[in-house]
Design a protein around this motif. Structure first.
Motif, short mmCIF file in Angstrom:
data_model
loop_
_atom_site.label_atom_id
_atom_site.label_comp_id
_atom_site.label_asym_id
_atom_site.label_seq_id
_atom_site.Cartn_x
_atom_site.Cartn_y
_atom_site.Cartn_z
N GLU A 229 0.85 -1.19 0.00
CA GLU A 229 0.00 0.00 0.00
C GLU A 229 0.89 1.24 0.00
N GLY B 244 -13.55 2.68 8.62
CA GLY B 244 -13.27 3.56 7.48
C GLY B 244 -13.34 5.05 7.77
N ASN C 129 -10.05 6.67 6.98
CA ASN C 129 -9.86 6.73 5.54
C ASN C 129 -10.50 7.99 4.95
N LEU C 130 -11.72 8.20 5.39
CA LEU C 130 -12.49 9.30 4.86
C LEU C 130 -11.93 10.64 5.34
N ALA C 131 -11.37 10.64 6.54
CA ALA C 131 -10.92 11.90 7.13
C ALA C 131 -9.51 12.28 6.71
N GLY D 67 -4.90 11.28 1.95
CA GLY D 67 -5.37 10.20 1.09
C GLY D 67 -4.67 8.88 1.35
N ASN E 144 -4.58 5.21 2.31
CA ASN E 144 -5.58 4.14 2.38
C ASN E 144 -5.35 3.36 3.67
N ARG F 177 -7.21 1.71 5.71
CA ARG F 177 -7.78 0.38 5.92
C ARG F 177 -6.92 -0.68 5.25
N ASN F 178 -6.39 -0.33 4.10
CA ASN F 178 -5.54 -1.34 3.44
C ASN F 178 -4.22 -1.48 4.19
N ALA G 234 -5.15 -3.79 7.02
CA ALA G 234 -5.34 -5.14 6.48
C ALA G 234 -4.00 -5.75 6.08
#
Ligand code: SF4
Ligand code: SF4
Ligand code: SF4
Ligand code: SF4
Ligand code: SF4
Lengths: 114, 618
Positions: free
Chosen positions: A31, A83, A86-88, A92, A94, A96-97, A100
């Motif tokens: 990522e 998430g 992620n949104l905040a 940018g 990622n 969550r990835n 993960a």
């Protein structure tokens, strides 16, 4: 590269003898946006799991960069993958990835990261 | 019995194919669960079977759903499938008319013109010749179209066709060869015997004028037989497996079977029913807007079938459901992909033991805003105002933040972990004694509705708002606004909630139609279903959606999902609002404030009776 007269000191905080930086490299590989994190803490302010524990994404990022991998895993398991971070995130990332990927890498290549 | 050596490739191919198919189908049917077998037994002698036959006729032969996508594409599929079907049926009837033996070997009708080159003596022979030629022409037109499609897919309404692997190409080419070779074989034969219909007769005479057709007859029948044999052997290993399997799928679906929480026999049958038509490629916004052409359902299903699934392909999908909606075979690509995700990530439910026993408060109704709504406080505030206006006795369950609903974990394939969070929430919901649960986030709404098995009513706020209007609990003023409504995937395609938000909006503003709405709506790009999408790709999708939603210059883009709101807002010059926000706006108009609802009694105070509930720590 053009030198604008600035100089960036190589990262020294992670140069501990016992720490293994493989995880950080593997995460960045899977990522690439992981490297964009500036540790601003926006994610931390929103974190759902952080509401219940001391966990947050910024902390995990720091642990991984330092090579404190075991602790990073223990932390990252608390994430609910909701998430919000992620949104905040203004960069940018990622997130969550990244979470993960850390879990995935641990379950696959334990020898690499311990 | 009529026989010639050249029929062997066809016959051997046919036998091999039938044997493989029978073996595969028996294996599948045997592996079905007891419940599934029970369902089949119950329904096999019912209307379901007739319905299945009707659907097979409409979809496998006429390809109705493909016609809806594009006329040329539909005609191409119909001419190949229905044309070939009629050719076989008519060929069999013709051979029965001609021969006095009741049972003929299977190759006899296929190579009828070779064995009976001048069948003028039997009744209806002219009619048969005409129709056989006609159907052959229909199939040949399909072949020409199929060939054209490889190079000019735009003519068929497709920007991209499926990129094929060698196995499929091999089967495809053998299929392309079959009908032109049949035309040649029959024409050469007619050329020599002076018979044949409007097609084979004419072509025969044409060739006879400059070719030694007599010596070409035999090799051309050989070539026709070989092409058929090769195609038959390739069929079970290629995309053409969909021809027989789709029919089986339709029967099983009519009997009530569907894909479950794990991929099993049924999903296997679905995967084998995909013809790789490629319709899902252009419809996927990752392809159309973000130029990612490798993760679409057609490629995902193929990799599952070949047991070579890549992690990237499994996780780089918005789970938006557009491909499923457009899929002519109606394959449940979403559940197959989601199931495929399980096992990738460690699933340690005990990691959430940090959660303390849930706290609940007695109330008539629960409001669960959801993680995403906490990032869009305007929605939350609007909902609170609305509840107060409607004098609800409600408990704001996640007022101080709460546990996630669990769906994002499910989407990442962590079912056990999700269950653990769900237990936590269920305990609190039950203890509150509420009769209704309202949520502002379609992601939560879906999981509460489908997975929590609550014995109380669950509503998305769009439904709740309509309920308030219908029960006359609020009075709205119509505003001078034009709006478009963006159907959130989870609410629309996911839960089928299309009408309620529109009904609410019609009370408030002028609702414009957009091209991509309802079943065919677009995903904002912010879906939690996709763990791998890059920021650049997300932005590309966002921009594309905003551009398509604002073609008619609406004053506001309205949505009903906090995540959509936030995602679209980033890219939109047009204001993006949640339906609750504009609902409140129209409540707060002065004319409305005078209404009795606000003047009667003072607001009911919410009873603060807090209870702590424990839940199992399994
Ligand atoms: S919000 Fe983004 S950039 Fe800021 S700390 Fe979190 S991940 Fe890093
Ligand atoms: S996804 Fe995980 S890290 Fe991000 S806000 Fe949610 S719980 Fe926190
Ligand atoms: S998944 Fe559906 S739309 Fe996509 S290729 Fe297969 S049949 Fe066609
Ligand atoms: S669910 Fe959406 S993102 Fe995923 S393959 Fe289908 S259309 Fe593309
Ligand atoms: S945020 Fe809205 S449009 Fe985006 S994936 Fe979710 S439901 Fe679909």
């Amino acid at each position: 590269m053009k030198n604008f007269g600035f100089y960036i000191q190589p990262d020294s905080q992670i140069d501990f003898d016992n720490n293994n930086r493989n995880l950080a490299a593997l995460v960045s590989q899977r990522e690439p946006s992981f490297d964009w994190c500036i540790g601003c803490g926006t994610c931390t302010a929103t974190c759902t799991a952080g509401n219940f524990t001391g966990f947050n994404f910024r902390k995990v990022a720091l642990l991984v960069h330092r090579g404190e991998n075991e602790q990073a895993l223990q932390e990252v398991e608390k994430c609910m993958l909701c998430g919000k971070c992620n949104l905040a995130c203004p960069r940018g990332v990622n997130t969550r990835n990244v979470v993960a990927s850390i879990q995935k890498i641990f379950s696959r290549y334990q020898n690499l990261v311990y | 019995m009529k026989f010639d050596l050249f029929v062997l490739p066809f016959t051997v191919g046919l036998v091999v194919m039938v044997a493989l198919l029978v073996f595969k189908y028996l294996k599948w049917l045997k592996a079905l669960s007891r419940e599934e077998k029970e369902k089949i037994k119950q329904n096999v002698f019912s209307f379901c079977s007739l319905k299945a036959l009707k659907e097979i006729f409409l979809e496998c032969l006429l390809h109705r759903r493909i016609f809806k996508v594009n006329l040329f594409l539909g005609f191409m599929h119909t001419s190949l499938a229905f044309g070939w079907f009629l050719l076989i049926v008519m060929g069999n009837v013709e051979s029965k008319f001609f021969s006095d033996v009741p049972l003929n070997p299977p190759y006899y009708p296929i190579f009828f013109r070779f064995f009976e080159p001048a069948p003028s003596a039997f009744t209806f022979s002219a009619g048969f010749t005409f129709f056989m030629d006609f159907f052959l022409l229909v199939v040949l037109s399909g072949v020409v179209l199929a060939f054209t499609k490889r190079f000019y897919s735009k003519m068929f309404g497709m920007k991209k066709t499926t990129v094929m692997k060698p196995g499929d190409k091999f089967a495809l080419i053998s299929l392309w060869f079959i009908f032109p070779l049949r035309l040649l074989a029959e024409s050469f034969t007619s050329g020599v015997y002076g018979h044949g219909g409007f097609l084979t007769g004419t072509v025969g005479r044409f060739f006879a004028s400059f070719l030694p057709v007599g010596s070409l007859i035999y090799p051309s029948w050989w070539a026709y037989s070989v092409s058929l044999g090769v195609f038959f052997v390739a069929l079970p290993f290629s995309r053409y497996m969909h021809i027989p399997t789709e029919a089986l799928l339709i029967f099983l679906r009519q009997y009530g079977l569907k894909n479950g929480k794990e991929n099993g026999v049924f999903s296997d049958i679905e995967i084998n029913s995909c013809p790789r038509c490629g319709i899902c490629i252009d419809k996927c916004q990752l392809a159309s807007a973000a130029h990612n052409y490798s993760v679409q359902s057609v490629y995902f299903l193929r990799s599952v079938r070949e047991k070579s699934v890549e992690e990237k392909v499994t996780f780089d999908c918005l789970l938006c459901g557009r491909c499923k909606e457009y899929c002519p075979v109606k394959i449940d690509t979403i559940s197959i992909r989601q199931n495929q995700r399980s096992g990738y990530l460690p699933d340690h439910a005990e990691a959430y033991n940090y959660l303390k026993p849930a706290r609940a408060q007695k109330a008539d109704m629960i409001y669960f805003a959801g993680c995403m709504t906490h990032l869009t406080p305007a929605i939350q505030h609007s909902m609170l105002k609305i509840f107060r206006a409607a004098r609800e006795n409600f408990w704001f369950m996640d007022e101080d933040g709460s546990v996630c609903c669990g769906r994002p974990l499910m989407m990442a394939g962590k079912a056990e972990s999700a269950k653990r969070l769900m237990e936590h929430n269920i305990a609190a919901i039950k203890a509150s004694g509420a009769k209704l649960l309202v949520t502002s986030c379609p992601i939560c709404y879906r999981v509460f509705r489908e997975e929590y098995h609550l014995d109380i009513k669950v509503m998305h706020h769009t439904q709740y708002l309509l309920k308030l209007i219908n029960e006359n609990r609020v009075q709205l003023s119509h505003q001078d606004l034009t709006v478009v409504y963006h159907d959130p995937c989870e609410l629309g395609r996911g839960c089928g909630v299309y009408e309620e938000p529109r009904a609410v909006l019609q009370n408030i503003a002028a609702l414009l139609k957009v091209k991509n709405e309802r079943d065919h709506s677009l995903c904002c790009g912010g879906s939690l279903g996709n763990l791998q999408i890059s920021t650049a790709q997300r932005t590309a999708v966002q921009k594309d959606v905003v551009a398509r939603l604002s073609v008619d210059h609406p004053d506001i883009i309205v949505t009903a999902c906090p995540s959509c709101k936030k995602t679209l807002n980033i890219a939109s010059p047009v204001p993006v609002k949640d339906i609750a926000e504009i609902f409140v706006q129209s409540l707060e108009q002065p004319a409305v404030l005078k209404h009795h609802v606000f003047e009667k009694e003072p607001l009911q105070k919410v009873k603060k009776e807090e209870i702590v509930v424990s839940y199992s720590n399994k």
